[in-house]
Scaffold this motif. Structure first.
Motif, short mmCIF file in Angstrom:
data_model
loop_
_atom_site.label_atom_id
_atom_site.label_comp_id
_atom_site.label_asym_id
_atom_site.label_seq_id
_atom_site.Cartn_x
_atom_site.Cartn_y
_atom_site.Cartn_z
N LYS A 26 37.79 -49.42 -110.36
CA LYS A 26 36.85 -50.45 -109.90
C LYS A 26 37.46 -51.85 -110.08
CE LYS A 26 32.07 -51.92 -110.26
NZ LYS A 26 30.75 -51.61 -110.77
N VAL A 27 38.04 -52.10 -111.25
CA VAL A 27 38.68 -53.39 -111.50
C VAL A 27 39.87 -53.58 -110.56
CG1 VAL A 27 40.01 -54.72 -113.20
CG2 VAL A 27 37.89 -53.57 -113.89
N ALA A 28 40.67 -52.54 -110.38
CA ALA A 28 41.84 -52.63 -109.49
C ALA A 28 41.41 -52.94 -108.05
CB ALA A 28 42.65 -51.34 -109.54
N ARG A 29 40.32 -52.34 -107.62
CA ARG A 29 39.81 -52.63 -106.27
C ARG A 29 39.36 -54.08 -106.16
NH1 ARG A 29 36.61 -46.99 -105.57
NH2 ARG A 29 38.29 -45.84 -104.54
N GLY A 30 38.72 -54.59 -107.20
CA GLY A 30 38.32 -56.00 -107.21
C GLY A 30 39.53 -56.92 -107.14
N MET A 31 40.58 -56.56 -107.88
CA MET A 31 41.81 -57.34 -107.84
C MET A 31 42.44 -57.27 -106.45
SD MET A 31 43.31 -56.25 -111.56
CE MET A 31 44.81 -57.23 -111.45
N LEU A 93 43.47 -45.09 -103.14
CA LEU A 93 42.11 -45.41 -103.57
C LEU A 93 41.56 -46.72 -103.00
CD1 LEU A 93 42.62 -44.30 -107.27
CD2 LEU A 93 41.53 -43.01 -105.42
N VAL A 94 42.27 -47.30 -102.02
CA VAL A 94 41.82 -48.53 -101.38
C VAL A 94 42.45 -48.62 -99.99
CG1 VAL A 94 43.68 -50.02 -102.22
CG2 VAL A 94 41.42 -51.01 -101.83
N GLY A 95 41.76 -49.29 -99.09
CA GLY A 95 42.32 -49.51 -97.76
C GLY A 95 43.35 -50.63 -97.80
N LEU A 135 50.32 -53.38 -111.87
CA LEU A 135 49.81 -52.06 -112.25
C LEU A 135 48.66 -51.63 -111.34
CD1 LEU A 135 50.35 -49.86 -114.31
CD2 LEU A 135 48.72 -50.99 -115.84
N SER A 136 47.81 -52.57 -110.96
CA SER A 136 46.67 -52.23 -110.10
C SER A 136 47.12 -51.65 -108.76
CB SER A 136 45.77 -53.45 -109.87
OG SER A 136 46.33 -54.35 -108.92
#
Length: 181
Positions: A26-31, A93-95, A135-136
């Protein structure tokens, strides 16, 4: 016969296996959203320009450097044409806006922002900002380790060049002020 795994895919699998927990993702997606097209870093530069009126031009130049670093990474991506990780053991895990991977534009703009804004704030921001962003990108499965490292190097070089120009500009302005006295 067993499928051969490249060392970079092995690192991605290891990163995801170790830390790709729901809160981290969730944090990585926000980043990812913050760093997309360097928009979050450009917003930081705009806020700096609004708040620090005395150095408004420096903040705008620094934000331009961040955007320039992002643009440079996009140009390199189009020349290199390395595609993003595609392995059954790596979850995406993200577009992403493109299938191109090298270098990471998020890593490039984040490192440039850390160098440039850190210079304006007299703070070492790179150790705080850069590793989490790098890392994200691996947690999200969208970059190889070499993508994020190359992006960070590119951002550091561009950020360093612009920061030196800002320092020279400041020295010239100070010299002009002393000559007027």
């Amino acid at each position: 016969m067993a499928e051969s795994t490249s060392p970079e895919i092995a690192v991605l699998r290891g990163v995801q296996g170790a830390i790709a927990k729901p809160i981290v993702v969730k944090v990585a997606r926000g980043m990812s959203v913050f760093g997309e097209h360097s928009i979050g870093w450009l917003a930081v530069g705009a806020v700096g320009a609004l708040v620090d009126r005395e150095r408004r031009k420096d903040w705008l130049i620094a934000a331009g450097g961040v955007f320039g670093a992002h643009a440079a990474s996009v140009v390199v991506k189009r020349v290199v044409k390395r595609t993003r990780p595609d392995d059954s053991g790596v979850q995406v895990l993200v577009g992403t806006p493109s299938r191109l991977s090298f270098p990471s534009a998020h890593a490039t703009s984040t490192t440039a922002a850390a160098v440039l804004y850190g210079g304006l704030l007299n703070r070492r921001l790179s150790p705080v900002l850069v590793p989490p962003m790098l890392l994200s990108r691996m947690v999200l499965g969208v970059h190889y380790p070499s993508d994020v490292l190359a992006g960070s190097v590119l951002g550091a070089v561009i950020g360093g060049v612009v920061r030196r120009k800002l320092s020279r500009r400041k020295e010239r302005d100070e010299q002009r002020g002393r000559n007027r006295d």
